[in-house]
Scaffold this active site. Structure first.
Site, PDB file in Angstrom:
ATOM      1  N   ASP A  27       0.949  -1.374   0.134  1.00  0.00           N
ATOM      2  CA  ASP A  27      -0.050   0.656   0.344  1.00  0.00           C
ATOM      3  C   ASP A  27       1.347   1.305   0.186  1.00  0.00           C
ATOM      4  O   ASP A  27       1.760   1.738   0.907  1.00  0.00           O
ATOM      5  CB  ASP A  27      -0.875   0.055   1.490  1.00  0.00           C
ATOM      6  CG  ASP A  27      -1.263   1.554   1.516  1.00  0.00           C
ATOM      7  OD1 ASP A  27      -1.653   2.100   0.315  1.00  0.00           O
ATOM      8  OD2 ASP A  27      -2.492   1.118   2.538  1.00  0.00           O
ATOM      9  N   ASP A  35      -1.658  -1.231  -4.071  1.00  0.00           N
ATOM     10  CA  ASP A  35      -2.127  -0.674  -5.386  1.00  0.00           C
ATOM     11  C   ASP A  35      -1.090  -0.946  -5.928  1.00  0.00           C
ATOM     12  O   ASP A  35       0.275  -1.385  -5.831  1.00  0.00           O
ATOM     13  CB  ASP A  35      -2.080   1.222  -5.226  1.00  0.00           C
ATOM     14  CG  ASP A  35      -0.996   1.191  -3.909  1.00  0.00           C
ATOM     15  OD1 ASP A  35      -0.311   0.764  -4.216  1.00  0.00           O
ATOM     16  OD2 ASP A  35      -1.708   2.621  -2.832  1.00  0.00           O
ATOM     17  N   ASP A 213     -11.095 -16.081 -14.963  1.00  0.00           N
ATOM     18  CA  ASP A 213     -11.754 -16.514 -14.251  1.00  0.00           C
ATOM     19  C   ASP A 213     -13.082 -17.319 -14.220  1.00  0.00           C
ATOM     20  O   ASP A 213     -13.855 -17.258 -15.393  1.00  0.00           O
ATOM     21  CB  ASP A 213     -12.366 -14.757 -13.573  1.00  0.00           C
ATOM     22  CG  ASP A 213     -13.239 -14.657 -12.094  1.00  0.00           C
ATOM     23  OD1 ASP A 213     -12.356 -16.111 -10.771  1.00  0.00           O
ATOM     24  OD2 ASP A 213     -14.438 -15.077 -11.949  1.00  0.00           O
ATOM     25  N   GLU A 272      -9.192 -21.381 -15.286  1.00  0.00           N
ATOM     26  CA  GLU A 272      -9.498 -21.619 -14.096  1.00  0.00           C
ATOM     27  C   GLU A 272     -10.435 -22.114 -13.796  1.00  0.00           C
ATOM     28  O   GLU A 272     -11.469 -21.580 -13.929  1.00  0.00           O
ATOM     29  CB  GLU A 272      -9.594 -20.010 -12.588  1.00  0.00           C
ATOM     30  CG  GLU A 272     -10.316 -20.433 -11.374  1.00  0.00           C
ATOM     31  CD  GLU A 272     -11.368 -19.564 -11.057  1.00  0.00           C
ATOM     32  OE1 GLU A 272     -11.477 -19.285  -9.582  1.00  0.00           O
ATOM     33  OE2 GLU A 272     -12.343 -18.685 -12.251  1.00  0.00           O
TER      34      GLU A 272
HETATM   35  C1  NOJ Z   1     -13.084 -17.294  -8.930  1.00  0.00           C
HETATM   36  C2  NOJ Z   1     -12.041 -15.598  -7.988  1.00  0.00           C
HETATM   37  O1  NOJ Z   1     -11.212 -16.144  -7.940  1.00  0.00           O
HETATM   38  C3  NOJ Z   1     -12.475 -15.746  -6.766  1.00  0.00           C
HETATM   39  O2  NOJ Z   1     -12.393 -15.077  -6.150  1.00  0.00           O
HETATM   40  C4  NOJ Z   1     -13.688 -14.975  -7.019  1.00  0.00           C
HETATM   41  O3  NOJ Z   1     -14.916 -15.462  -6.134  1.00  0.00           O
HETATM   42  C5  NOJ Z   1     -14.705 -15.849  -8.326  1.00  0.00           C
HETATM   43  N1  NOJ Z   1     -14.471 -17.369  -9.055  1.00  0.00           N
HETATM   44  C6  NOJ Z   1     -15.969 -15.188  -8.886  1.00  0.00           C
HETATM   45  O4  NOJ Z   1     -15.581 -14.269  -9.613  1.00  0.00           O
END
Ligand code: NOJ
Length: 537
Positions: A27, A35, A213, A272
């Protein structure tokens, strides 16, 4: 140093990527939240640690209902974290340090504050503005029941109902996560075009890749059948699930791969995708789709030789069939830190040290979640009033959520904020007083520290031709021991058991100990929860 250049093996096949959880890294301005300036000031640390790249969690403008995974504008930076100019500076300075930069892309849902969702709410049912999201009429009298029984990952139903201007209840919209994260409709060509344009926006700015994601969530079964208790919402997705891992997601990634391939410089995607089997995962990394995927089966494996070996074997095998490298990950911002998962305290730390050498010796790439190089444990006693994870809020505290692995890093000094922010600043989550003994400053000169182990392991990994991309060959020397060779001339032995393990002399006859995760009594006897790297003399 200059901008990284392409070598014969594409960098992403064997990179060690450091996950920077932006709000908890450093920070610079004292508002308690990490940041972009803070990251810029610590690039020297990351370079010296010896990683190849950094992955930044979302920094986009966002109401922060889910720590930035609720994006209101995909082409800008939240003023809490900095500006677009700061990101540009970070990317070019990272490149000067020889570090690539991967950013988080959140395509499954936007923020409910995104202009598209605002327009969707304001528009009448059936209008094109609504068709970018998944709006449906409710079931039952007056449409008062959600359209189906799908559940939010954070607890409660996956549907919320909107009201019209005169407060009359209206249609429902789908949100597989928080109500502030409405799911996009990926059958809509406008959604697809928008994300390709977002990819180009960032690729044009010089970023090296994206972490995708919820990569397994974009497509939903158009019939939207009830789960009817057949499938769980959270945890790895089983085949046949109506809103996870549907075949149609793969078309999206094929299109994205065409975009990334049109750019010079080995740009990359990491998925992911929380799917159940390595074979399901492998479908995301076929040659014309994403490049790599997080290996959650490895992360989820308990500290048990058989379970770890199975996770390793299945991953290497399934990914190898499609020509993709494996990745290895022990922790991230969504799971309990592995020191704690492995038993906590001295035992958990000892196992975590051994796991680090195991991970860095396996074929492929690896992820290091900020703070694991310091051996940070999960913070389990955060005051409830400070918790911010929607999981905690939506389950009325029944599930504590993920804040405990997101506590700001301790850099230096003897009291909070431990150099995370300027003296006197208050980090967004409180740091335990015991972290005085775990700071970067305190560990840097200590030969027995976790930080020194990571630094040495990463340096050796770069030096040793056998490590990184490639294959492994198991050597069977006991049911509690994982031992494998990598060529040329490398042997990794991990004693996962609770008793010392003897290594047959012939196995290490012409080898020297290169690195150990803990002290050895002799070169051929490995104490419990200890890993050793041997190299040919
Ligand atoms: C996976 C992410 O790593 C997590 O932190 C998030 O809450 C969910 N996807 C929703 O976007």
């Amino acid at each position: 140093m200059s901008t990284p250049t392409t070598r014969e093996t594409p960098w992403w096949r064997e990179a060690v990527i450091y996950q920077v959880y932006v709000r908890s890294f450093a920070d610079s301005d004292g508002d308690g939240i990490g940041d972009i300036h803070g990251i810029r000031s610590r690039l020297g640390y990351l370079h010296d640690l010896g990683v190849d790249a950094i992955w930044l969690n979302p920094f986009y403008p966002s109401p922060q209902a889910d720590a930035g995974y609720d994006v209101a504008d995909y082409r800008d930076v939240d003023p809490r974290f900095g500006t677009l100019a700061d990101i540009d500076a970070l990317v070019s300075e990272a490149h000067e340090h020889g570090l690539r930069v991967i950013i988080d892309l959140v395509p499954n849902h936007t923020s409910s504050d995104h202009p598209w969702f605002r327009a969707a709410r304001a528009a009448a049912p059936g209008r094109p503005e609504r068709a970018r999201y998944i709006f449906r009429t409710g079931r039952g009298p007056g449409g008062d029941e959600p359209p189906n029984d799908w559940l939010s990952n954070f607890g409660g139903p996956a549907w919320s109902r909107i009201t019209s201007a005169d407060h009359t209840p209206e249609q429902w919209y789908l949100h597989l996560f928080a109500p502030e994260q409405p799911d996009l409709d990926w059958t809509n060509p406008e959604v697809r075009a928008e994300f390709e344009s977002i990819l180009r926006f960032w690729l044009d700015r010089g970023i090296d890749g994206f972490r995708i994601d919820v990569a397994h969530g974009l497509a939903k079964d158009p019939a939207m059948p009830d789960l009817a208790g057949r499938y769980a919402t959270s945890g790895p997705a089983r085949e046949g699930h109506p809103h996870w891992d549907q075949d149609e997601v793969h078309e999206v990634y094929r299109a994205w791969r065409r975009v990334s391939d049109s750019y010079a410089g080995d740009r990359t995607f990491v998925a992911e995708a929380w799917v159940h089997t390595p074979d399901q995962l492998a479908r995301y990394v076929r040659p014309d789709e994403l490049h790599t995927a997080f290996n959650f089966n490895f992360l989820l494996a308990p500290w048990d030789a058989r379970a770890l070996r199975l996770a390793i074997d299945q991953s290497v095998h399934a990914l190898g069939k499609v020509g993709a490298p494996a990745t290895w990950v022990l922790s991230n911002h969504d799971v309990t830190r592995h020191v704690t998962r492995y038993g906590g305290g001295e035992l958990g730390t000892r196992r975590a040290r051994a796991a680090a050498l195991l991970m860095l010796a396996l074929p492929g790439g690896a992820y290091v979640y900020q703070g694991e190089e310091l051996g940070l444990p999960e913070v389990i006693d955060l005051p409830d009033a400070m918790r911010q994870d929607p999981t905690f809020l939506r389950t009325a505290g029944e599930e504590k959520g993920r804040d405990g692995c997101r506590v700001p890093l301790p850099w230096s000094g003897t009291q909070p904020p431990f150099g995370f922010g300027p003296p006197g600043s208050t980090p967004w989550l409180p740091q335990p007083a015991e972290w005085a003994g775990m700071t970067v400053e305190g560990q840097a000169g200590d030969p027995g520290s976790m930080l020194t182990l990571y630094r040495t392991g990463l340096r050796r990994r770069r030096e040793l031709a056998a490590l990184g991309d490639g294959t492994l060959a198991w050597v069977d020397i006991g049911q509690d021991v994982l031992a494998f060779r990598r060529e040329p001339g490398f042997l990794c032995v991990v004693n996962v058991g609770n008793r010392p393990a003897d290594i047959p002399d012939e196995l290490i006859a012409d080898s020297a100990v290169l690195l150990t995760s803990g002290p050895l009594d002799s070169e051929s006897r490995i104490p419990a929860a200890t890993a050793v790297w041997y190299g040919r003399l």
